[in-house]
Structure formats: C-alpha cells, structure tokens
Design an enzyme around this catalytic site. Structure first.
Site, PDB file in Angstrom:
ATOM      1  N   LEU A   1       0.604  -0.936  -0.344  1.00  0.00           N
ATOM      2  CA  LEU A   1       0.118   0.090   0.168  1.00  0.00           C
ATOM      3  C   LEU A   1       0.585   1.094  -0.213  1.00  0.00           C
ATOM      4  O   LEU A   1       1.840   1.040   0.393  1.00  0.00           O
ATOM      5  CB  LEU A   1      -1.030   0.147   1.433  1.00  0.00           C
ATOM      6  CG  LEU A   1      -1.887  -1.297   1.218  1.00  0.00           C
ATOM      7  CD1 LEU A   1      -3.115  -0.941   2.211  1.00  0.00           C
ATOM      8  CD2 LEU A   1      -2.330  -1.474   0.411  1.00  0.00           C
TER       9      LEU A   1
ATOM     10  N   ASN B   1       3.541  -7.654   7.077  1.00  0.00           N
ATOM     11  CA  ASN B   1       4.480  -7.101   7.929  1.00  0.00           C
ATOM     12  C   ASN B   1       3.829  -5.721   9.082  1.00  0.00           C
ATOM     13  O   ASN B   1       4.503  -4.424   8.982  1.00  0.00           O
ATOM     14  CB  ASN B   1       5.655  -6.853   8.069  1.00  0.00           C
ATOM     15  CG  ASN B   1       5.614  -5.118   6.507  1.00  0.00           C
ATOM     16  OD1 ASN B   1       4.931  -5.671   5.308  1.00  0.00           O
ATOM     17  ND2 ASN B   1       6.867  -4.490   6.568  1.00  0.00           N
ATOM     18  N   GLU B   2       2.358  -4.882   7.982  1.00  0.00           N
ATOM     19  CA  GLU B   2       1.228  -4.456   9.168  1.00  0.00           C
ATOM     20  C   GLU B   2       2.130  -3.579  10.730  1.00  0.00           C
ATOM     21  O   GLU B   2       1.775  -2.124  10.968  1.00  0.00           O
ATOM     22  CB  GLU B   2       0.153  -4.300   9.169  1.00  0.00           C
ATOM     23  CG  GLU B   2      -0.247  -4.290   7.413  1.00  0.00           C
ATOM     24  CD  GLU B   2       0.385  -5.369   6.287  1.00  0.00           C
ATOM     25  OE1 GLU B   2       0.341  -5.527   5.046  1.00  0.00           O
ATOM     26  OE2 GLU B   2       0.624  -6.718   6.811  1.00  0.00           O
TER      27      GLU B   2
ATOM     28  N   GLY C   1       1.018  -5.339   1.188  1.00  0.00           N
ATOM     29  CA  GLY C   1      -0.017  -5.469   0.473  1.00  0.00           C
ATOM     30  C   GLY C   1       0.517  -6.124  -0.852  1.00  0.00           C
ATOM     31  O   GLY C   1      -0.141  -6.725  -1.539  1.00  0.00           O
TER      32      GLY C   1
END
Length: 243
Positions: free
Chosen positions: A49, A118-119, A94
C-alpha cells in the site's frame, strides 16, 4: 501483467484503479484464460500500500483509497482466470496480499528478498480479510505468529510454511511461471473455476458483507493522530534512506 510504478511499485490509487480495469478487460475477453503477475522492476515485486495515500489526507480520500484496495483484492481473489505470481523481488504487506490471491506463487531464490504481512511493524493492523487470506494459505498458527510479529520470510522460509509454492533461480522465475500456467490451463476450465469458487467464496462473501463497516473502521483508525504521526515518521525515515 507487469507492475510498473517506480521506484517500488507502491499501490497508489491510480495503480489500483489501473489493475482493476486491466483485470476486468482480460476476464471479459474470452481469448485470455490466465495472467502471470510480475514486476517490471526486478528486485521489488511490490512494496504494498502507498503510505502517501494514507497520510495527511481527508477522510473521503481514505475511504476512496480503501475501497480501491478492497476492489483489487476481490478482483484478484475471485478471478475466473488462472493467476500465477512470478515474485521477482521483495513483497511486503500489500505486495504479499496480491501474491496470496494468486492460484500459484513462484519466487526468486534470493536471500535479500522478503515476503509477508508486516503491518504491525508500522503500527497498523492487517484487516480481517488480509488475515483470512493468509490463514487460508499457511494455516492458523503460522498466520497468527506472522501477523503479530510482522514477519517477513526469506524465499526458503516462505516455501517451508507454504506462503509460496516454488522457489527457483532468479533467471528462471518467469519461465517456471509459464510452465505452471500451462499445467493449470490443461484442466477443464469450468471444473477448475467452480472448484476455485467453492474454496474462496465464503471468505469473499464475509468481506463483501462487512465492506462498508471495514471502510469506516479503516478511516477511523488511519485518521487517529497517533497513527498519522507514526506513518509520517516512517515516511520521513524512508526519505532519509533515499537521500
């Protein structure tokens, strides 16, 4: 289909829209039966993202952006086409999600490349449909640990946990993806599509049912001062690295 949004193929609103339109055109053209998704920039599949779309904007923009992310996921996850990801570079967040939506994943055997959701490392939380896509691929325990720790897997480790299906030398990624595509296209189309839909429909239906609530949750979360501050700090660090 080559991802091309230099320098790191971030999923900007423009790129998300272009990808959805391109996939729709291919699905409507019955002469196409499969798509290989890869990067025009070897070394980076997609950084995921675009944080610039999520920082310093208004709530209406956040809602528009998140709806576009949802739309790409639905288009990929439920596609009638055979989707093979030829992962020729790093694939965090993403980028990993796009690969997980594929029917088959071939990754370059380069220890510098990493793949995973890995957010949490950025202080944000992967939404439930990211989680469901990962659980459906690697199982509950691996997904739980990976999501909490924000793990990024090397190609060898990704293969071990089932996040990718094959790891091959870097110069063979595309040829292997083509070979895999030939195998999948040999299956009677109608039976394969029905089987895919049977496996994936419940996951997609859950997201569709909660789509508007998911958008509102995202807008509310991303608009928090603390989240905006942490994203801003992260973007500044990236600028310093480039500098």
């Amino acid at each position: 289909m080559k991802l091309k949004n230099p320098p790191v193929n971030s999923l900007s609103l423009e790129l998300l829209t272009e990808l959805v339109i391109s996939l729709e055109k291919l699905e409507n053209d019955k002469s196409f039966r499969g798509v290989i998704l890869t990067s025009d920039h070897p070394g980076i599949f997609s950084a995921g993202l675009d944080l610039r779309e999520m920082t310093g904007r208004n709530p209406a923009h956040y809602a528009e952006y998140w709806r576009a992310v949802q739309e790409l996921w639905l288009r990929l996850y439920l596609s009638s086409l055979v989707l093979v990801s030829a992962i020729n570079g790093a694939s965090p967040a993403g980028g990993c999600l796009m690969a997980l939506c594929s029917d088959y994943r071939v990754m370059a055997d380069n220890p510098r490349y990493r793949i995973g959701l890995n957010e949490t490392l950025l202080g944000i939380v992967a939404p439930f449909w990211f989680k469901d896509t990962l659980v459906n691929t690697v199982g509950h325990r691996v997904a739980e640990r990976a999501l909490q720790l924000g793990l990024l897997f090397s190609p060898a480790d990704a293969l071990k946990v089932g996040m990718v299906d094959q790891v091959v030398p870097e110069d063979q990624v595309l040829s292997k993806a083509l070979s895999v595509m030939t195998q999948w296209l040999a299956i009677p189309e109608h039976a394969r599509q029905l089987s895919k839909n049977m496996m994936r429909k419940a996951t997609a239906d859950l997201m569709i049912k909660q789509r508007e609530a998911d958008i509102q949750n995202f807008v509310s979360f991303i608009s928090r001062d603390s989240i905006q501050k942490s994203l801003h700090v992260y973007l500044e660090k990236l600028k310093e690295k480039k500098g």
